[in-house]
Design a protein around this motif. Structure first.
Motif, PDB file in Angstrom:
ATOM      1  N   TYR A 145     -35.546 -25.722 -53.818  1.00  0.00           N
ATOM      2  CA  TYR A 145     -35.608 -24.562 -52.922  1.00  0.00           C
ATOM      3  C   TYR A 145     -36.975 -24.511 -52.248  1.00  0.00           C
ATOM      4  CZ  TYR A 145     -31.352 -23.351 -55.325  1.00  0.00           C
ATOM      5  OH  TYR A 145     -30.078 -23.413 -55.847  1.00  0.00           O
ATOM      6  N   SER A 147     -37.631 -24.318 -48.095  1.00  0.00           N
ATOM      7  CA  SER A 147     -37.501 -23.331 -47.016  1.00  0.00           C
ATOM      8  C   SER A 147     -36.751 -22.089 -47.489  1.00  0.00           C
ATOM      9  CB  SER A 147     -36.745 -23.952 -45.838  1.00  0.00           C
ATOM     10  OG  SER A 147     -37.418 -25.102 -45.390  1.00  0.00           O
ATOM     11  N   ASP A 148     -35.772 -22.275 -48.386  1.00  0.00           N
ATOM     12  CA  ASP A 148     -34.972 -21.127 -48.851  1.00  0.00           C
ATOM     13  C   ASP A 148     -35.856 -20.018 -49.419  1.00  0.00           C
ATOM     14  OD1 ASP A 148     -32.655 -22.412 -48.159  1.00  0.00           O
ATOM     15  OD2 ASP A 148     -32.229 -23.157 -50.180  1.00  0.00           O
ATOM     16  N   ASN A 149     -36.953 -20.408 -50.053  1.00  0.00           N
ATOM     17  CA  ASN A 149     -37.841 -19.414 -50.658  1.00  0.00           C
ATOM     18  C   ASN A 149     -38.570 -18.575 -49.602  1.00  0.00           C
ATOM     19  OD1 ASN A 149     -38.368 -18.957 -53.556  1.00  0.00           O
ATOM     20  ND2 ASN A 149     -38.335 -21.184 -53.637  1.00  0.00           N
ATOM     21  N   ALA A 151     -37.106 -17.827 -46.527  1.00  0.00           N
ATOM     22  CA  ALA A 151     -36.149 -17.309 -45.535  1.00  0.00           C
ATOM     23  C   ALA A 151     -35.975 -15.801 -45.665  1.00  0.00           C
ATOM     24  CB  ALA A 151     -34.821 -18.036 -45.677  1.00  0.00           C
ATOM     25  N   HIS A 156     -29.209 -15.293 -45.690  1.00  0.00           N
ATOM     26  CA  HIS A 156     -29.083 -16.213 -46.834  1.00  0.00           C
ATOM     27  C   HIS A 156     -30.087 -15.929 -47.954  1.00  0.00           C
ATOM     28  CE1 HIS A 156     -31.567 -19.996 -45.578  1.00  0.00           C
ATOM     29  NE2 HIS A 156     -31.825 -19.844 -46.836  1.00  0.00           N
ATOM     30  N   PHE A 157     -31.044 -15.035 -47.700  1.00  0.00           N
ATOM     31  CA  PHE A 157     -31.963 -14.593 -48.766  1.00  0.00           C
ATOM     32  C   PHE A 157     -31.231 -13.720 -49.802  1.00  0.00           C
ATOM     33  CE2 PHE A 157     -36.259 -12.989 -50.188  1.00  0.00           C
ATOM     34  CZ  PHE A 157     -36.854 -14.231 -50.297  1.00  0.00           C
ATOM     35  N   ASN A 159     -27.926 -14.329 -50.538  1.00  0.00           N
ATOM     36  CA  ASN A 159     -26.758 -15.089 -50.991  1.00  0.00           C
ATOM     37  C   ASN A 159     -26.901 -15.462 -52.475  1.00  0.00           C
ATOM     38  OD1 ASN A 159     -24.856 -17.063 -51.540  1.00  0.00           O
ATOM     39  ND2 ASN A 159     -25.108 -18.122 -49.581  1.00  0.00           N
ATOM     40  N   ILE A 162     -27.661 -19.016 -53.691  1.00  0.00           N
ATOM     41  CA  ILE A 162     -28.967 -19.656 -53.434  1.00  0.00           C
ATOM     42  C   ILE A 162     -30.023 -18.851 -54.197  1.00  0.00           C
ATOM     43  CG2 ILE A 162     -30.624 -20.348 -51.660  1.00  0.00           C
ATOM     44  CD1 ILE A 162     -28.306 -20.265 -49.633  1.00  0.00           C
ATOM     45  N   GLN A 164     -33.676 -18.904 -56.776  1.00  0.00           N
ATOM     46  CA  GLN A 164     -34.824 -19.642 -57.317  1.00  0.00           C
ATOM     47  C   GLN A 164     -34.469 -20.205 -58.685  1.00  0.00           C
ATOM     48  OE1 GLN A 164     -34.877 -16.392 -56.533  1.00  0.00           O
ATOM     49  NE2 GLN A 164     -36.766 -15.775 -55.515  1.00  0.00           N
ATOM     50  N   MET A 206     -32.033 -14.959 -53.590  1.00  0.00           N
ATOM     51  CA  MET A 206     -33.497 -15.076 -53.525  1.00  0.00           C
ATOM     52  C   MET A 206     -34.182 -13.711 -53.564  1.00  0.00           C
ATOM     53  SD  MET A 206     -34.854 -18.103 -53.190  1.00  0.00           S
ATOM     54  CE  MET A 206     -34.156 -19.741 -53.231  1.00  0.00           C
TER      55      MET A 206
END
Ligand SMILES: Cc1cc2nc3c(=O)[nH]c(=O)nc-3n(C[C@H](O)[C@H](O)[C@H](O)COP(=O)(O)OP(=O)(O)OC[C@H]3O[C@@H](n4cnc5c(N)ncnc54)[C@H](O)[C@@H]3O)c2cc1C
Length: 411
Positions: A145, A147-149, A151, A156-157, A159, A162, A164, A206
Protein backbone atom coordinates in the motif's frame (compact mmCIF):
# COMPACT_ATOMS: atom_id res chain seq x y z
CA UNK A 1 24.21 33.55 -5.50
CA UNK A 2 23.19 34.40 -9.04
CA UNK A 3 19.49 34.23 -8.35
CA UNK A 4 17.88 37.39 -6.99
CA UNK A 5 15.01 37.13 -4.50
CA UNK A 6 12.24 39.61 -5.39
CA UNK A 7 9.85 38.71 -2.59
CA UNK A 8 8.49 41.99 -1.20
CA UNK A 9 8.05 40.45 2.26
CA UNK A 10 11.73 39.66 2.70
CA UNK A 11 13.29 41.74 5.49
CA UNK A 12 16.99 42.29 6.15
CA UNK A 13 16.75 39.61 8.84
CA UNK A 14 15.40 37.16 6.27
CA UNK A 15 18.23 38.07 3.90
CA UNK A 16 20.84 37.50 6.62
CA UNK A 17 19.21 34.17 7.52
CA UNK A 18 19.17 33.13 3.86
CA UNK A 19 22.85 33.94 3.44
CA UNK A 20 23.94 32.13 6.59
CA UNK A 21 21.94 28.99 5.78
CA UNK A 22 23.09 29.07 2.19
CA UNK A 23 26.74 29.33 3.25
CA UNK A 24 26.41 26.47 5.73
CA UNK A 25 24.54 24.31 3.22
CA UNK A 26 27.09 24.82 0.47
CA UNK A 27 30.12 24.44 2.74
CA UNK A 28 28.87 21.42 4.69
CA UNK A 29 25.85 19.71 3.12
CA UNK A 30 26.82 19.82 -0.57
CA UNK A 31 30.28 18.19 -0.19
CA UNK A 32 28.96 15.67 2.34
CA UNK A 33 26.08 14.70 0.04
CA UNK A 34 28.46 14.22 -2.90
CA UNK A 35 30.70 12.00 -0.77
CA UNK A 36 27.74 9.97 0.49
CA UNK A 37 26.41 9.61 -3.05
CA UNK A 38 29.44 7.44 -3.87
CA UNK A 39 29.03 5.13 -0.85
CA UNK A 40 26.95 2.00 -0.44
CA UNK A 41 23.72 2.43 1.60
CA UNK A 42 25.35 0.34 4.36
CA UNK A 43 28.32 2.71 4.52
CA UNK A 44 26.00 5.72 4.70
CA UNK A 45 24.43 4.48 7.94
CA UNK A 46 27.61 3.28 9.65
CA UNK A 47 28.08 4.94 13.02
CA UNK A 48 30.46 7.89 12.64
CA UNK A 49 29.78 8.07 8.90
CA UNK A 50 29.75 11.46 7.27
CA UNK A 51 25.94 11.23 7.35
CA UNK A 52 25.94 11.24 11.17
CA UNK A 53 28.69 13.84 11.38
CA UNK A 54 26.79 16.17 9.08
CA UNK A 55 23.49 15.68 10.89
CA UNK A 56 25.37 16.32 14.14
CA UNK A 57 26.48 19.71 12.81
CA UNK A 58 22.87 20.57 12.00
CA UNK A 59 21.72 19.53 15.48
CA UNK A 60 24.43 21.68 17.07
CA UNK A 61 23.07 24.67 15.14
CA UNK A 62 19.53 23.81 16.29
CA UNK A 63 18.41 23.16 12.69
CA UNK A 64 16.57 20.02 13.85
CA UNK A 65 14.08 22.33 15.60
CA UNK A 66 13.39 24.46 12.50
CA UNK A 67 9.78 23.27 12.23
CA UNK A 68 9.00 23.68 15.93
CA UNK A 69 7.62 26.77 17.66
CA UNK A 70 9.54 28.67 20.33
CA UNK A 71 7.09 27.65 23.10
CA UNK A 72 8.40 24.08 22.87
CA UNK A 73 12.05 25.04 22.42
CA UNK A 74 12.11 25.30 18.61
CA UNK A 75 13.77 28.02 16.56
CA UNK A 76 10.33 29.54 16.03
CA UNK A 77 10.84 30.44 12.36
CA UNK A 78 8.08 32.49 10.76
CA UNK A 79 6.62 30.84 7.60
CA UNK A 80 8.85 32.78 5.22
CA UNK A 81 11.94 31.83 7.24
CA UNK A 82 10.86 28.18 7.13
CA UNK A 83 10.61 28.40 3.37
CA UNK A 84 14.00 30.09 3.12
CA UNK A 85 15.51 27.45 5.41
CA UNK A 86 14.25 24.49 3.39
CA UNK A 87 14.91 26.13 0.02
CA UNK A 88 18.55 26.76 0.95
CA UNK A 89 19.05 23.25 2.33
CA UNK A 90 17.38 21.81 -0.80
CA UNK A 91 19.69 23.94 -2.94
CA UNK A 92 22.68 22.12 -1.51
CA UNK A 93 21.20 18.68 -0.86
CA UNK A 94 17.59 17.51 -1.18
CA UNK A 95 18.43 14.41 0.86
CA UNK A 96 19.77 16.28 3.88
CA UNK A 97 16.84 18.71 3.72
CA UNK A 98 14.41 15.78 3.92
CA UNK A 99 16.49 14.09 6.65
CA UNK A 100 16.43 17.10 8.98
CA UNK A 101 12.68 17.49 8.42
CA UNK A 102 11.74 13.88 9.19
CA UNK A 103 14.12 13.85 12.17
CA UNK A 104 11.63 16.18 13.85
CA UNK A 105 8.42 14.39 12.86
CA UNK A 106 7.74 12.72 16.24
CA UNK A 107 8.43 15.88 18.28
CA UNK A 108 6.30 17.88 15.84
CA UNK A 109 3.33 15.50 16.18
CA UNK A 110 3.69 15.52 19.96
CA UNK A 111 3.68 19.34 19.91
CA UNK A 112 0.65 19.39 17.60
CA UNK A 113 -1.23 17.07 19.98
CA UNK A 114 -1.20 19.91 22.50
CA UNK A 115 -0.87 17.34 25.31
CA UNK A 116 1.61 18.65 27.92
CA UNK A 117 2.71 15.11 28.93
CA UNK A 118 3.60 14.21 25.34
CA UNK A 119 5.36 17.51 24.80
CA UNK A 120 7.33 16.90 27.99
CA UNK A 121 8.16 13.31 27.05
CA UNK A 122 8.90 13.73 23.31
CA UNK A 123 9.21 17.32 22.13
CA UNK A 124 11.25 18.99 24.88
CA UNK A 125 13.97 16.33 25.09
CA UNK A 126 14.33 16.68 21.31
CA UNK A 127 14.53 20.47 21.19
CA UNK A 128 16.92 20.50 24.15
CA UNK A 129 19.25 17.88 22.73
CA UNK A 130 22.25 18.99 20.73
CA UNK A 131 23.32 15.63 19.47
CA UNK A 132 21.96 13.38 16.82
CA UNK A 133 20.98 10.59 19.24
CA UNK A 134 17.32 11.69 19.05
CA UNK A 135 15.98 10.98 15.56
CA UNK A 136 12.47 10.42 14.25
CA UNK A 137 10.90 9.39 10.92
CA UNK A 138 7.54 9.23 9.17
CA UNK A 139 6.39 5.66 8.52
CA UNK A 140 3.28 5.46 6.35
CA UNK A 141 4.12 3.64 3.09
CA UNK A 142 3.78 -0.16 3.06
CA UNK A 143 5.06 -2.73 0.56
CA UNK A 144 1.53 -3.40 -0.76
CA UNK A 145 0.00 0.00 0.00
CA UNK A 146 1.95 2.95 -1.36
CA UNK A 147 -0.27 5.51 -3.08
CA UNK A 148 -3.32 3.99 -1.35
CA UNK A 149 -2.06 5.34 1.97
CA UNK A 150 -2.11 8.89 0.57
CA UNK A 151 -5.44 8.73 -1.29
CA UNK A 152 -7.10 10.57 1.58
CA UNK A 153 -10.47 12.13 0.74
CA UNK A 154 -11.10 9.85 -2.25
CA UNK A 155 -13.76 7.14 -2.15
CA UNK A 156 -11.20 4.38 -2.16
CA UNK A 157 -9.85 5.61 1.20
CA UNK A 158 -13.09 4.23 2.71
CA UNK A 159 -13.05 0.94 0.78
CA UNK A 160 -12.85 -1.92 3.33
CA UNK A 161 -11.02 -4.08 0.76
CA UNK A 162 -8.06 -1.67 0.82
CA UNK A 163 -6.60 -1.60 4.32
CA UNK A 164 -3.17 -0.80 5.78
CA UNK A 165 -1.26 -3.94 6.63
CA UNK A 166 0.35 -2.58 9.81
CA UNK A 167 -2.24 -3.14 12.48
CA UNK A 168 -2.59 -1.89 16.07
CA UNK A 169 -4.76 -3.82 18.51
CA UNK A 170 -5.60 -2.53 21.98
CA UNK A 171 -4.65 -4.81 24.91
CA UNK A 172 -5.22 -3.29 28.34
CA UNK A 173 -3.54 0.09 28.34
CA UNK A 174 -1.22 -0.68 25.44
CA UNK A 175 -1.41 -1.03 21.69
CA UNK A 176 0.22 -4.10 20.15
CA UNK A 177 1.55 -3.49 16.67
CA UNK A 178 2.29 -5.99 13.91
CA UNK A 179 3.21 -5.62 10.24
CA UNK A 180 5.77 -4.06 7.93
CA UNK A 181 6.45 -0.58 6.56
CA UNK A 182 8.15 -0.29 3.18
CA UNK A 183 11.79 0.29 2.29
CA UNK A 184 10.95 3.92 1.56
CA UNK A 185 10.91 5.16 5.15
CA UNK A 186 13.28 8.11 5.05
CA UNK A 187 15.78 7.85 7.89
CA UNK A 188 14.14 4.56 8.98
CA UNK A 189 17.57 2.89 9.33
CA UNK A 190 18.83 5.59 11.70
CA UNK A 191 15.66 6.64 13.53
CA UNK A 192 15.06 6.09 17.25
CA UNK A 193 11.31 6.59 16.99
CA UNK A 194 8.64 6.84 14.32
CA UNK A 195 5.39 8.59 13.62
CA UNK A 196 3.69 5.38 12.63
CA UNK A 197 0.46 5.25 10.59
CA UNK A 198 -1.41 2.04 11.44
CA UNK A 199 -4.78 0.44 10.90
CA UNK A 200 -7.14 0.21 13.85
CA UNK A 201 -10.59 -0.42 12.32
CA UNK A 202 -10.34 -2.41 9.04
CA UNK A 203 -14.08 -2.05 8.37
CA UNK A 204 -13.41 1.61 7.56
CA UNK A 205 -10.68 0.83 5.02
CA UNK A 206 -7.70 3.18 5.04
CA UNK A 207 -9.71 5.79 6.90
CA UNK A 208 -9.89 3.51 9.96
CA UNK A 209 -6.31 4.28 10.82
CA UNK A 210 -4.42 5.66 13.76
CA UNK A 211 -1.23 7.68 14.22
CA UNK A 212 1.11 6.76 17.04
CA UNK A 213 4.59 7.54 18.29
CA UNK A 214 6.57 4.33 18.51
CA UNK A 215 9.92 3.63 20.10
CA UNK A 216 12.02 1.86 17.46
CA UNK A 217 14.60 0.66 19.96
CA UNK A 218 12.24 -1.84 21.61
CA UNK A 219 12.63 -5.63 21.05
CA UNK A 220 9.48 -5.86 18.88
CA UNK A 221 11.02 -3.71 16.14
CA UNK A 222 13.57 -4.75 13.54
CA UNK A 223 14.93 -2.90 10.55
CA UNK A 224 15.65 -4.00 6.98
CA UNK A 225 18.79 -3.37 4.96
CA UNK A 226 19.17 0.26 3.87
CA UNK A 227 17.78 0.81 0.38
CA UNK A 228 19.97 1.34 -2.68
CA UNK A 229 18.43 3.95 -4.98
CA UNK A 230 19.01 6.31 -7.89
CA UNK A 231 19.02 9.72 -6.21
CA UNK A 232 19.15 11.40 -2.80
CA UNK A 233 21.55 8.65 -1.79
CA UNK A 234 22.63 10.72 1.21
CA UNK A 235 19.13 10.09 2.62
CA UNK A 236 19.08 6.62 4.21
CA UNK A 237 15.87 4.63 3.77
CA UNK A 238 14.72 1.22 4.88
CA UNK A 239 11.96 -1.08 6.10
CA UNK A 240 10.56 -1.27 9.61
CA UNK A 241 9.14 -4.56 10.93
CA UNK A 242 6.81 -4.73 13.91
CA UNK A 243 6.38 -8.00 15.73
CA UNK A 244 4.20 -7.47 18.81
CA UNK A 245 5.77 -4.05 19.26
CA UNK A 246 4.25 -2.07 22.09
CA UNK A 247 2.88 1.45 22.02
CA UNK A 248 1.64 2.92 25.32
CA UNK A 249 -1.96 4.17 25.27
CA UNK A 250 -1.00 7.85 25.48
CA UNK A 251 1.27 7.56 22.44
CA UNK A 252 -1.67 6.81 20.11
CA UNK A 253 -2.31 10.43 19.33
CA UNK A 254 -4.91 10.05 16.58
CA UNK A 255 -7.63 7.42 16.24
CA UNK A 256 -9.99 6.53 13.36
CA UNK A 257 -12.30 9.46 14.17
CA UNK A 258 -9.62 12.00 13.21
CA UNK A 259 -7.37 9.87 11.01
CA UNK A 260 -8.47 11.28 7.64
CA UNK A 261 -8.19 14.88 8.85
CA UNK A 262 -4.74 14.30 10.32
CA UNK A 263 -3.51 12.38 7.27
CA UNK A 264 -4.69 15.28 5.15
CA UNK A 265 -2.93 17.77 7.44
CA UNK A 266 0.26 15.68 7.38
CA UNK A 267 0.20 15.54 3.60
CA UNK A 268 -0.40 19.30 3.49
CA UNK A 269 2.59 19.88 5.76
CA UNK A 270 4.94 17.45 4.03
CA UNK A 271 4.02 18.62 0.52
CA UNK A 272 4.48 22.28 1.51
CA UNK A 273 8.01 21.43 2.69
CA UNK A 274 8.68 19.55 -0.53
CA UNK A 275 7.64 22.66 -2.44
CA UNK A 276 10.33 24.68 -0.66
CA UNK A 277 13.03 21.99 -0.89
CA UNK A 278 12.54 21.39 -4.61
CA UNK A 279 12.46 25.11 -5.36
CA UNK A 280 16.01 24.97 -4.01
CA UNK A 281 16.86 21.97 -6.19
CA UNK A 282 15.50 23.75 -9.29
CA UNK A 283 17.38 26.95 -8.47
CA UNK A 284 20.58 25.06 -7.92
CA UNK A 285 20.33 23.40 -11.36
CA UNK A 286 19.51 26.75 -12.96
CA UNK A 287 22.51 28.46 -11.32
CA UNK A 288 24.89 25.73 -12.49
CA UNK A 289 23.55 25.89 -16.06
CA UNK A 290 23.80 29.67 -16.21
CA UNK A 291 27.33 29.61 -14.83
CA UNK A 292 28.40 26.93 -17.30
CA UNK A 293 26.91 28.86 -20.22
CA UNK A 294 29.02 31.87 -19.17
CA UNK A 295 32.20 29.78 -19.31
CA UNK A 296 31.83 27.34 -22.21
CA UNK A 297 32.52 28.42 -25.79
CA UNK A 298 31.02 26.69 -28.84
CA UNK A 299 30.29 28.07 -32.31
CA UNK A 300 32.92 30.76 -31.74
CA UNK A 301 31.18 32.35 -28.74
CA UNK A 302 30.09 31.64 -25.22
CA UNK A 303 27.03 29.39 -24.92
CA UNK A 304 25.33 32.27 -23.11
CA UNK A 305 25.62 34.39 -26.28
CA UNK A 306 23.52 32.00 -28.38
CA UNK A 307 19.87 33.06 -28.46
CA UNK A 308 18.69 29.44 -28.25
CA UNK A 309 20.60 29.10 -24.97
CA UNK A 310 19.18 32.38 -23.66
CA UNK A 311 15.71 31.11 -24.57
CA UNK A 312 16.33 27.87 -22.68
CA UNK A 313 17.77 29.69 -19.66
CA UNK A 314 14.77 31.96 -19.50
CA UNK A 315 12.42 28.97 -19.50
CA UNK A 316 14.40 27.55 -16.57
CA UNK A 317 14.35 30.89 -14.72
CA UNK A 318 10.56 31.13 -15.20
CA UNK A 319 10.02 27.66 -13.71
CA UNK A 320 12.19 28.41 -10.67
CA UNK A 321 10.33 31.65 -10.06
CA UNK A 322 6.93 29.97 -10.39
CA UNK A 323 7.99 27.20 -8.01
CA UNK A 324 9.23 29.66 -5.43
CA UNK A 325 6.18 31.90 -5.60
CA UNK A 326 3.67 29.11 -5.25
CA UNK A 327 5.58 27.16 -2.63
CA UNK A 328 6.07 30.27 -0.47
CA UNK A 329 2.37 31.04 -0.66
CA UNK A 330 1.48 27.44 0.15
CA UNK A 331 3.83 27.12 3.14
CA UNK A 332 2.71 30.48 4.52
CA UNK A 333 -0.93 29.53 4.13
CA UNK A 334 -0.37 26.10 5.67
CA UNK A 335 1.52 27.43 8.69
CA UNK A 336 -0.95 30.20 9.41
CA UNK A 337 -4.31 28.57 8.76
CA UNK A 338 -6.26 26.72 11.43
CA UNK A 339 -7.82 24.34 8.91
CA UNK A 340 -5.14 22.74 6.71
CA UNK A 341 -6.08 22.52 3.04
CA UNK A 342 -3.92 20.04 1.21
CA UNK A 343 -4.69 21.10 -2.37
CA UNK A 344 -2.47 24.19 -2.14
CA UNK A 345 0.46 22.19 -0.75
CA UNK A 346 -0.04 19.50 -3.39
CA UNK A 347 -0.03 22.19 -6.09
CA UNK A 348 3.23 23.54 -4.65
CA UNK A 349 4.82 20.07 -4.42
CA UNK A 350 3.94 19.24 -8.02
CA UNK A 351 5.03 22.62 -9.37
CA UNK A 352 8.37 22.56 -7.55
CA UNK A 353 9.26 18.93 -8.23
CA UNK A 354 8.34 19.17 -11.93
CA UNK A 355 10.32 22.42 -12.09
CA UNK A 356 13.32 20.77 -10.42
CA UNK A 357 13.21 17.79 -12.76
CA UNK A 358 12.70 19.82 -15.95
CA UNK A 359 15.27 22.47 -15.04
CA UNK A 360 17.82 19.80 -14.04
CA UNK A 361 17.14 17.99 -17.31
CA UNK A 362 17.72 21.19 -19.31
CA UNK A 363 20.83 21.89 -17.26
CA UNK A 364 22.28 18.45 -18.06
CA UNK A 365 21.62 19.19 -21.74
CA UNK A 366 23.37 22.56 -21.52
CA UNK A 367 26.38 20.91 -19.92
CA UNK A 368 26.60 18.52 -22.88
CA UNK A 369 28.76 15.45 -22.14
CA UNK A 370 30.02 17.06 -18.94
CA UNK A 371 26.43 16.93 -17.66
CA UNK A 372 26.66 13.15 -17.51
CA UNK A 373 29.93 13.09 -15.66
CA UNK A 374 30.27 12.60 -11.91
CA UNK A 375 32.88 15.37 -11.94
CA UNK A 376 30.03 17.88 -11.99
CA UNK A 377 27.20 18.09 -9.45
CA UNK A 378 24.46 18.48 -12.06
CA UNK A 379 24.11 14.74 -12.75
CA UNK A 380 23.46 14.12 -9.05
CA UNK A 381 20.97 16.97 -8.89
CA UNK A 382 19.18 15.46 -11.90
CA UNK A 383 18.95 12.08 -10.12
CA UNK A 384 17.82 13.76 -6.88
CA UNK A 385 15.13 15.66 -8.76
CA UNK A 386 13.85 12.47 -10.38
CA UNK A 387 13.18 10.94 -6.98
CA UNK A 388 11.15 14.02 -6.04
CA UNK A 389 8.42 13.09 -8.53
CA UNK A 390 7.60 10.00 -6.41
CA UNK A 391 8.72 11.11 -2.94
CA UNK A 392 5.96 12.17 -0.53
CA UNK A 393 3.42 10.74 -2.93
CA UNK A 394 3.67 10.05 -6.65
CA UNK A 395 2.80 13.28 -8.47
CA UNK A 396 0.08 11.53 -10.48
CA UNK A 397 -1.72 10.31 -7.38
CA UNK A 398 -1.32 13.62 -5.60
CA UNK A 399 -2.92 15.33 -8.61
CA UNK A 400 -5.83 12.87 -8.44
CA UNK A 401 -6.22 13.50 -4.69
CA UNK A 402 -6.13 17.29 -5.23
CA UNK A 403 -8.51 17.09 -8.21
CA UNK A 404 -10.92 14.91 -6.27
CA UNK A 405 -10.96 17.50 -3.49
CA UNK A 406 -11.64 20.36 -5.91
CA UNK A 407 -14.59 18.52 -7.47
CA UNK A 408 -16.07 17.52 -4.10
CA UNK A 409 -15.82 21.09 -2.87
CA UNK A 410 -17.54 22.38 -6.00
CA UNK A 411 -20.40 19.85 -5.87
C1 LIG B 1 12.97 9.64 -1.99
C2 LIG B 1 11.71 9.09 -1.35
C3 LIG B 1 11.47 9.34 -0.01
C4 LIG B 1 10.32 8.80 0.60
N1 LIG B 1 10.14 8.98 1.95
C5 LIG B 1 9.12 8.36 2.58
C6 LIG B 1 8.98 8.46 4.00
O1 LIG B 1 9.74 9.14 4.68
N2 LIG B 1 7.98 7.76 4.60
C7 LIG B 1 7.11 6.99 3.89
O2 LIG B 1 6.24 6.38 4.51
N3 LIG B 1 7.21 6.90 2.54
C8 LIG B 1 8.19 7.55 1.86
N4 LIG B 1 8.32 7.45 0.50
C9 LIG B 1 7.37 6.62 -0.22
C10 LIG B 1 6.47 7.37 -1.17
O3 LIG B 1 5.55 8.15 -0.47
C11 LIG B 1 5.83 6.32 -2.09
O4 LIG B 1 6.87 5.80 -2.90
C12 LIG B 1 4.74 6.87 -2.92
O5 LIG B 1 3.64 7.20 -2.11
C13 LIG B 1 4.30 5.90 -4.01
O6 LIG B 1 4.03 4.65 -3.50
P1 LIG B 1 4.68 3.34 -4.21
O7 LIG B 1 6.11 3.59 -4.35
O8 LIG B 1 4.23 2.15 -3.47
O9 LIG B 1 4.05 3.33 -5.67
P2 LIG B 1 2.62 2.77 -6.09
O10 LIG B 1 1.58 3.24 -5.17
O11 LIG B 1 2.74 1.30 -6.32
O12 LIG B 1 2.41 3.50 -7.47
C14 LIG B 1 3.05 3.03 -8.67
C15 LIG B 1 2.52 3.85 -9.85
O13 LIG B 1 1.11 3.60 -9.99
C16 LIG B 1 0.41 4.83 -9.97
N5 LIG B 1 -0.86 4.61 -9.24
C17 LIG B 1 -0.99 4.18 -7.97
N6 LIG B 1 -2.29 4.12 -7.63
C18 LIG B 1 -3.01 4.53 -8.70
C19 LIG B 1 -4.40 4.75 -8.95
N7 LIG B 1 -5.31 4.50 -8.02
N8 LIG B 1 -4.74 5.21 -10.16
C20 LIG B 1 -3.82 5.48 -11.12
N9 LIG B 1 -2.48 5.31 -10.94
C21 LIG B 1 -2.09 4.84 -9.74
C22 LIG B 1 1.32 5.83 -9.24
O14 LIG B 1 1.11 7.17 -9.66
C23 LIG B 1 2.70 5.35 -9.65
O15 LIG B 1 3.05 5.92 -10.88
C24 LIG B 1 9.41 8.02 -0.15
C25 LIG B 1 9.66 7.81 -1.51
C26 LIG B 1 10.78 8.33 -2.11
C27 LIG B 1 11.00 8.08 -3.58
Amino acid sequence: MLYKDIDQNITNDHKALKQSIHDFAMEVLRPASIELDQLTPEQVVEKNSIFYKTMQKMYELGYHTAMLPEEVGGIGFDPLSQHIFFEELGYASAGFAVAIAVAAFGPLFAAMSGQPELIGKITLPFTQCKDVSNFSCWAITEPNYGSDNLAVGTDHFQNPDIVQQVRAVKKGNEWIINGQKSAWISCGPVADNAVLFVNIDPSMGMSGGGICLVDLKQPGVTKGMPLDKIGQRELPQGELYFDDAVCPEDMMIVGPEAYSIMTSATLAHANALMGAIFTGVARSAYDLALQHSLERTQGGKLLSQHSLVQHKLFGMFRKVQAARSLSRTAITFHLTTEVPDKKFSIAAKLTSTYAAFEVANDAVQLFGGYGLSKEYPIEKIFRDARAGLIEDGSNDILAIVGGNQIVKEAE
